[in-house]
Design an enzyme around this catalytic site. Structure first.
Site, PDB file in Angstrom:
ATOM      1  NE  ARG A   1      -4.198  -1.573   0.141  1.00 51.57           N
ATOM      2  CZ  ARG A   1      -5.312  -1.421   0.862  1.00 51.57           C
ATOM      3  NH1 ARG A   1      -5.477  -0.368   1.600  1.00 51.57           N
ATOM      4  NH2 ARG A   1      -6.248  -2.335   0.807  1.00 51.57           N
TER       5      ARG A   1
ATOM      6  NE  ARG B   1      -7.397   5.441   2.334  1.00 52.43           N
ATOM      7  CZ  ARG B   1      -8.227   4.499   2.797  1.00 52.43           C
ATOM      8  NH1 ARG B   1      -9.480   4.786   3.004  1.00 52.43           N
ATOM      9  NH2 ARG B   1      -7.794   3.296   3.048  1.00 52.43           N
TER      10      ARG B   1
ATOM     11  NE  ARG C   1     -10.411   7.143  -4.107  1.00 53.59           N
ATOM     12  CZ  ARG C   1     -11.708   7.306  -4.379  1.00 53.59           C
ATOM     13  NH1 ARG C   1     -12.086   8.219  -5.254  1.00 53.59           N
ATOM     14  NH2 ARG C   1     -12.621   6.569  -3.792  1.00 53.59           N
TER      15      ARG C   1
ATOM     16  CG  ASP D   1      -8.626  -3.578  -4.290  1.00 53.70           C
ATOM     17  OD1 ASP D   1      -8.130  -2.889  -3.389  1.00 53.70           O
ATOM     18  OD2 ASP D   1      -9.326  -4.579  -4.071  1.00 53.70           O
TER      19      ASP D   1
ATOM     20  CE1 TYR E   1     -12.391  -7.972   1.946  1.00 56.81           C
ATOM     21  CE2 TYR E   1     -10.612  -9.408   1.209  1.00 56.81           C
ATOM     22  CZ  TYR E   1     -11.074  -8.387   2.030  1.00 56.81           C
ATOM     23  OH  TYR E   1     -10.225  -7.808   2.928  1.00 56.81           O
TER      24      TYR E   1
END
Ligand code: CP3
Length: 348
Positions: free
Chosen positions: A27, A31, A40, A77, A153
């Site tokens: 990552r 952010r 973004r 992702d 998921y």
């Protein structure tokens, strides 16, 4: 030993011991970087960002430009594969992913493997663009989720505390669940093959929820599918190293390394360095495992943890990384400090 490769990441993956370890961070784009947040803000949603090659390439390159990591990791992702297979997916700010849950064999029949790879073409275009932009010493890492974690998921419909539903399905109807895993094995091989052809030097499999299964289920749903993916990738691309990160595998790390045929093992924050050095590093390069919280806190705790990790793991083939992803509140200056700590050679 010198393997004649220019990229330090590939040298470590080939088994070389380097005085200054190659490094990157799970990552590493995201952010915590102001330039990511700015970009973004310009797109409607996260999936659109992943499927817009000029923007995804830019985001991939942002951390490498700032800090000079040894590798860029494709910005995408693990849930882009279910999305391409036709499962509805949304990412809501602060809530994580939401998928339309798959609960039985009938739902699997609606997933379309032939259509999936063409729908992932924008991701492959991002790989081409990043590959063209990187300096010769910087490696490009492609990735996918491992079948178990992606299935988790898909079945839960998002994140979960205990992954009760997916574990239940695997026990109740192993043949039906195996059909989902098999579909994901095939899709993952094709997807990773596409990334390698597009210019990825290395691929990593993320198995974030490998740690929720007992021994036998771990063998069947984590080890076996991973081993099949690795052998098919190796048959088609004998020179492409594979890294895998079975987070939380605990006592099963050793078996995972022995049976899957991977080149490097990503270790989570809880794996003791001394154990990794003795039990894992003789068979695979080790990647990890600074606590992401230590990076967010910085200062003496960060310096000490990095020094100790390099002292133990740096004596074998080693890739410095975190034990899980960079936390969004991490001050960007701490990554700068980390890059300086890692650049100092350590005496043998
Ligand atoms: O490492 C990188 O910099 C490359 C990009 C990358 C992302 N996700 C970007 C992302 C990678 C390799 C992943 C892998 C991933 N995605 C995993 C495996 C690793 C892990 O963290 O365990 C998992 C489980 C996912 C699924 C996922 N994606 C979740 C649970 C979430 C929500 C939680 C969160 O951190 O927001 C995402 C969203 C996501 N993936 C973001 C990013 C940058 C944040 C979305 C945003 O910026 O709006």
């Amino acid at each position: 030993m010198s393997t004649g490769r220019v990229k330090p990441l590939l040298r470590a993956l080939a088994g070389e011991v380097l005085a200054v370890p190659p490094w990157w961070l799970m990552r590493q784009a995201g952010r915590y970087l102001p330039e990511y947040r700015q970009l973004r803000g310009k797109v409607r949603d996260f999936i659109e960002l992943c499927l817009t090659p000029p923007l995804a390439a830019e985001v991939t390159l942002q951390p490498v430009r700032r800090y000079g990591m040894s590798a860029a990791i494709l910005f995408s992702d693990i849930l882009m594969l279910p999305h391409a297979l036709g499962q509805r997916l949304t990412f809501r700010e602060g809530e994580g992913p939401a998928l339309e849950a798959i609960e039985d064999r009938h739902a699997i029949a609606r997933l379309d493997l032939d259509r999936a790879i063409p729908r992932l073409e924008p991701v492959l275009e991002t790989v081409r663009r990043v590959n063209a932009a990187l300096a010769p010493q910087t490696a490009l890492i492609g990735f996918a989720g491992s079948p178990w974690t992606v299935a988790a998921y898909m079945v839960e419909g998002g994140g979960s505390k205990d992954f009760h539903r997916v574990r239940s399905w695997a026990y109740r109807d192993p043949a039906g669940f195996a059909a989902l895993i098999e579909l994901l094995v095939q899709g993952t091989v094709e997807y990773l093959a596409g990334q390698i052809r597009a210019g990825a030097d290395v691929v990593q499999l993320f198995d974030s929820w490998a740690g929720v299964l007992p021994e036998a289920a771990f063998g069947r749903w984590v080890v076996e599918p991973t081993q099949r993916i690795v052998s098919q990738i190796k048959r088609r691309f004998p020179d492409c190293p594979v890294i895998a990160f079975p987070r939380g595998a605990g006592f099963l790390y050793e078996r995972y390394v022995l049976k899957t045929g991977i080149d490097a093992i990503g270790i989570d924050t809880t794996v003791p360095a001394d154990y990794a050095r003795k039990a894992l590093q003789p068979r695979a390069a080790v990647q990890g495992n600074l606590d992401p919280v230590a990076l967010a806190v910085g200062g003496a705790a960060l310096e000490r943890a990095v020094r100790e990790m390099r002292h133990t793991l740096g004596r074998g083939p080693y890739i410095f990384n975190l034990g899980h992803g960079v936390l969004p509140h991490t001050p960007p200056e701490h990554v700068e400090v980390l890059s300086r700590l890692l650049a100092e050679p350590v005496a043998a």
